[in-house]
Design a protein around this motif. Structure first.
Motif, PDB file in Angstrom:
ATOM      1  N   ALA A  10      16.601   5.131  -0.005  1.00 47.89           N
ATOM      2  CA  ALA A  10      18.056   4.922  -0.005  1.00 47.89           C
ATOM      3  C   ALA A  10      18.634   5.090   1.399  1.00 47.89           C
ATOM      4  CB  ALA A  10      18.733   5.881  -0.986  1.00 47.89           C
ATOM      5  N   LYS A  11      18.109   6.055   2.165  1.00 44.06           N
ATOM      6  CA  LYS A  11      18.579   6.258   3.538  1.00 44.06           C
ATOM      7  C   LYS A  11      18.255   5.040   4.399  1.00 44.06           C
ATOM      8  CE  LYS A  11      17.691  11.205   3.621  1.00 44.06           C
ATOM      9  NZ  LYS A  11      16.737  12.190   4.125  1.00 44.06           N
ATOM     10  N   ILE A  12      17.052   4.488   4.190  1.00 48.67           N
ATOM     11  CA  ILE A  12      16.568   3.395   5.024  1.00 48.67           C
ATOM     12  C   ILE A  12      17.270   2.070   4.712  1.00 48.67           C
ATOM     13  CG2 ILE A  12      14.514   2.033   5.617  1.00 48.67           C
ATOM     14  CD1 ILE A  12      12.872   4.583   4.983  1.00 48.67           C
ATOM     15  N   VAL A  13      17.571   1.817   3.434  1.00 52.09           N
ATOM     16  CA  VAL A  13      18.123   0.505   3.052  1.00 52.09           C
ATOM     17  C   VAL A  13      19.644   0.500   2.904  1.00 52.09           C
ATOM     18  CG1 VAL A  13      15.964  -0.197   1.936  1.00 52.09           C
ATOM     19  CG2 VAL A  13      17.808   0.783   0.538  1.00 52.09           C
ATOM     20  N   GLN A  14      20.295   1.658   3.152  1.00 50.09           N
ATOM     21  CA  GLN A  14      21.740   1.683   3.004  1.00 50.09           C
ATOM     22  C   GLN A  14      22.366   0.590   3.860  1.00 50.09           C
ATOM     23  OE1 GLN A  14      23.849   5.138   4.550  1.00 50.09           O
ATOM     24  NE2 GLN A  14      22.096   5.691   5.778  1.00 50.09           N
ATOM     25  N   PRO A  15      23.428  -0.040   3.420  1.00 52.04           N
ATOM     26  CA  PRO A  15      24.314   0.310   2.315  1.00 52.04           C
ATOM     27  C   PRO A  15      23.873  -0.209   0.936  1.00 52.04           C
ATOM     28  CG  PRO A  15      25.204  -1.583   3.435  1.00 52.04           C
ATOM     29  CD  PRO A  15      23.929  -1.201   4.164  1.00 52.04           C
ATOM     30  N   VAL A  16      22.683  -0.828   0.838  1.00 56.48           N
ATOM     31  CA  VAL A  16      22.211  -1.304  -0.469  1.00 56.48           C
ATOM     32  C   VAL A  16      21.935  -0.088  -1.355  1.00 56.48           C
ATOM     33  CG1 VAL A  16      20.393  -2.581  -1.687  1.00 56.48           C
ATOM     34  CG2 VAL A  16      21.186  -3.371   0.567  1.00 56.48           C
ATOM     35  N   PRO A  17      22.573  -0.020  -2.530  1.00 52.81           N
ATOM     36  CA  PRO A  17      22.347   1.145  -3.392  1.00 52.81           C
ATOM     37  C   PRO A  17      20.950   1.143  -4.014  1.00 52.81           C
ATOM     38  CG  PRO A  17      23.907  -0.380  -4.419  1.00 52.81           C
ATOM     39  CD  PRO A  17      23.555  -0.940  -3.073  1.00 52.81           C
ATOM     40  N   VAL A  18      20.429   2.333  -4.228  1.00 57.09           N
ATOM     41  CA  VAL A  18      19.137   2.513  -4.905  1.00 57.09           C
ATOM     42  C   VAL A  18      19.430   3.231  -6.215  1.00 57.09           C
ATOM     43  CG1 VAL A  18      16.861   3.628  -4.783  1.00 57.09           C
ATOM     44  CG2 VAL A  18      17.848   2.566  -2.732  1.00 57.09           C
ATOM     45  N   ARG A  19      18.869   2.716  -7.302  1.00 58.54           N
ATOM     46  CA  ARG A  19      19.075   3.297  -8.630  1.00 58.54           C
ATOM     47  C   ARG A  19      17.735   3.659  -9.248  1.00 58.54           C
ATOM     48  NH1 ARG A  19      24.106   2.731 -10.016  1.00 58.54           N
ATOM     49  NH2 ARG A  19      23.703   3.232 -12.184  1.00 58.54           N
ATOM     50  N   LEU A  20      17.710   4.773  -9.955  1.00 58.98           N
ATOM     51  CA  LEU A  20      16.512   5.187 -10.693  1.00 58.98           C
ATOM     52  C   LEU A  20      16.686   4.795 -12.151  1.00 58.98           C
ATOM     53  CD1 LEU A  20      16.105   8.721  -9.130  1.00 58.98           C
ATOM     54  CD2 LEU A  20      14.420   6.882  -8.977  1.00 58.98           C
ATOM     55  N   VAL A  21      15.682   4.115 -12.706  1.00 57.70           N
ATOM     56  CA  VAL A  21      15.718   3.732 -14.117  1.00 57.70           C
ATOM     57  C   VAL A  21      14.448   4.218 -14.813  1.00 57.70           C
ATOM     58  CG1 VAL A  21      17.200   1.713 -13.743  1.00 57.70           C
ATOM     59  CG2 VAL A  21      14.729   1.442 -13.727  1.00 57.70           C
ATOM     60  N   ASP A  22      14.595   4.550 -16.073  1.00 51.82           N
ATOM     61  CA  ASP A  22      13.472   5.009 -16.881  1.00 51.82           C
ATOM     62  C   ASP A  22      12.403   3.925 -16.931  1.00 51.82           C
ATOM     63  OD1 ASP A  22      11.760   5.910 -18.887  1.00 51.82           O
ATOM     64  OD2 ASP A  22      13.390   6.683 -20.120  1.00 51.82           O
ATOM     65  N   GLU A  23      11.176   4.290 -16.590  1.00 47.46           N
ATOM     66  CA  GLU A  23      10.113   3.289 -16.586  1.00 47.46           C
ATOM     67  C   GLU A  23       9.044   3.585 -17.628  1.00 47.46           C
ATOM     68  OE1 GLU A  23       7.700   3.225 -12.994  1.00 47.46           O
ATOM     69  OE2 GLU A  23       6.506   4.762 -13.935  1.00 47.46           O
ATOM     70  N   ARG A  24       9.351   4.422 -18.601  1.00 46.31           N
ATOM     71  CA  ARG A  24       8.341   4.747 -19.603  1.00 46.31           C
ATOM     72  C   ARG A  24       7.669   3.488 -20.135  1.00 46.31           C
ATOM     73  NH1 ARG A  24      11.618   9.043 -23.176  1.00 46.31           N
ATOM     74  NH2 ARG A  24      13.291   8.208 -21.926  1.00 46.31           N
ATOM     75  N   PRO A  75       0.846  -1.204   0.000  1.00 43.94           N
ATOM     76  CA  PRO A  75       0.000   0.000   0.000  1.00 43.94           C
ATOM     77  C   PRO A  75       0.880   1.254   0.000  1.00 43.94           C
ATOM     78  CG  PRO A  75      -0.751  -1.585   1.659  1.00 43.94           C
ATOM     79  CD  PRO A  75       0.581  -2.072   1.150  1.00 43.94           C
ATOM     80  N   GLY A  76       0.523   2.238  -0.827  1.00 44.60           N
ATOM     81  CA  GLY A  76       1.393   3.385  -1.018  1.00 44.60           C
ATOM     82  C   GLY A  76       0.966   4.683  -0.372  1.00 44.60           C
ATOM     83  N   ARG A  77      -0.252   4.752   0.132  1.00 43.84           N
ATOM     84  CA  ARG A  77      -0.736   6.032   0.669  1.00 43.84           C
ATOM     85  C   ARG A  77      -0.030   6.455   1.948  1.00 43.84           C
ATOM     86  NH1 ARG A  77      -4.124   7.581  -2.957  1.00 43.84           N
ATOM     87  NH2 ARG A  77      -5.753   6.245  -3.784  1.00 43.84           N
ATOM     88  N   ASP A  78       0.310   5.482   2.805  1.00 46.30           N
ATOM     89  CA  ASP A  78       1.066   5.766   4.032  1.00 46.30           C
ATOM     90  C   ASP A  78       2.548   5.550   3.691  1.00 46.30           C
ATOM     91  OD1 ASP A  78       2.387   5.728   6.479  1.00 46.30           O
ATOM     92  OD2 ASP A  78       0.875   4.505   7.486  1.00 46.30           O
ATOM     93  N   VAL A  79       3.218   6.637   3.286  1.00 44.06           N
ATOM     94  CA  VAL A  79       4.591   6.523   2.775  1.00 44.06           C
ATOM     95  C   VAL A  79       5.563   5.964   3.820  1.00 44.06           C
ATOM     96  CG1 VAL A  79       6.531   7.802   1.769  1.00 44.06           C
ATOM     97  CG2 VAL A  79       4.199   8.244   0.983  1.00 44.06           C
ATOM     98  N   PRO A  80       5.543   6.434   5.087  1.00 40.03           N
ATOM     99  CA  PRO A  80       6.463   5.843   6.073  1.00 40.03           C
ATOM    100  C   PRO A  80       6.239   4.334   6.239  1.00 40.03           C
ATOM    101  CG  PRO A  80       5.616   7.920   6.894  1.00 40.03           C
ATOM    102  CD  PRO A  80       4.825   7.595   5.649  1.00 40.03           C
ATOM    103  N   ALA A  81       4.981   3.885   6.226  1.00 36.54           N
ATOM    104  CA  ALA A  81       4.691   2.444   6.336  1.00 36.54           C
ATOM    105  C   ALA A  81       5.197   1.713   5.098  1.00 36.54           C
ATOM    106  CB  ALA A  81       3.196   2.211   6.517  1.00 36.54           C
ATOM    107  N   ALA A  82       5.048   2.325   3.939  1.00 40.71           N
ATOM    108  CA  ALA A  82       5.538   1.719   2.693  1.00 40.71           C
ATOM    109  C   ALA A  82       7.060   1.579   2.740  1.00 40.71           C
ATOM    110  CB  ALA A  82       5.113   2.559   1.490  1.00 40.71           C
ATOM    111  N   HIS A  83       7.743   2.627   3.214  1.00 37.08           N
ATOM    112  CA  HIS A  83       9.206   2.551   3.337  1.00 37.08           C
ATOM    113  C   HIS A  83       9.614   1.431   4.294  1.00 37.08           C
ATOM    114  CE1 HIS A  83       9.734   6.783   1.640  1.00 37.08           C
ATOM    115  NE2 HIS A  83      10.430   5.992   0.876  1.00 37.08           N
ATOM    116  N   ARG A  84       8.884   1.303   5.406  1.00 38.10           N
ATOM    117  CA  ARG A  84       9.209   0.241   6.371  1.00 38.10           C
ATOM    118  C   ARG A  84       9.035  -1.133   5.743  1.00 38.10           C
ATOM    119  NH1 ARG A  84       6.509   3.807   9.821  1.00 38.10           N
ATOM    120  NH2 ARG A  84       4.579   2.585   9.791  1.00 38.10           N
ATOM    121  N   ARG A  85       7.937  -1.323   4.983  1.00 35.94           N
ATOM    122  CA  ARG A  85       7.694  -2.627   4.349  1.00 35.94           C
ATOM    123  C   ARG A  85       8.768  -2.917   3.305  1.00 35.94           C
ATOM    124  NH1 ARG A  85       7.717  -7.302   4.661  1.00 35.94           N
ATOM    125  NH2 ARG A  85       6.858  -8.528   2.961  1.00 35.94           N
TER     126      ARG A  85
END
Length: 161
Positions: free
Chosen positions: A92-106, A42-52
């Motif tokens: 990225a802050k929460i899952v470090q040291p695992v890198p987070v990358r942004l990719v084009d999703e068009r 679920p995406g509406r509660d962003v902090p909960a989504a980050h935790r999941r």
């Protein structure tokens, strides 16, 4: 560059398709051959989504997290892209040291919806899985981009501390 030099980095990856209501999550095997759906968060509660998502990353132990960046067909970024960039920075802050990358999703959601329809999933049922399917498309595209270029896909989310 020879094909040998373009070997895909070994390791599982997690892909995330960020939407306002739902966040699709996919994963691949350590050899980067097959991307599969994981769950819809679920995406509406962003902090909960980050935790999941952090819990998923801890469970799957990926070498990186790939987040789909929505761009227009012309490649420009609008408000949705800004929202995803902010979401990815926090992740990225929460899952470090695992890198987070942004990719084009068009076109990933459209491609995913078409694939689901083609496989006989009706649209009402499909809503809950289309986000996962979009994450699978994002991950497959990222893996293919790395196979072709020999470099990690997209751009690294820089940690601002």
């Amino acid at each position: 560059m020879t094909d040998e030099n373009r070997a895909l980095r070994r390791g599982r990856r997690i892909a995330v398709d960020v939407g306002d209501a739902r966040i699709g999550v996919a994963s691949c095997d350590p050899d980067g051959i097959l991307a599969t759906p994981v769950e819809t968060v679920p995406g509406r509660d962003v902090p909960a989504a980050h935790r999941r998502l952090a819990a998923i990353v801890a469970e799957y132990e990926p070498i990186e997290v790939v987040v789909g960046l929505p761009r227009s067909l012309k490649g420009t970024e609008g408000p949705a892209a800004a929202k995803v960039r902010a979401f990815a920075r926090e992740l990225a802050k929460i899952v470090q040291p695992v890198p987070v990358r942004l990719v084009d999703e068009r076109m990933s959601t459209i491609t995913a919806a078409q694939r689901l329809r083609a496989s006989g999933v009706n649209s009402r049922k499909g809503r809950s899985v289309v986000d996962q399917a979009a994450a699978v498309v994002i991950l497959q595209n990222a893996l293919e981009a790395e196979r072709v270029s020999g470099a990690p896909p997209g751009e690294t989310v820089e940690l601002v501390i």
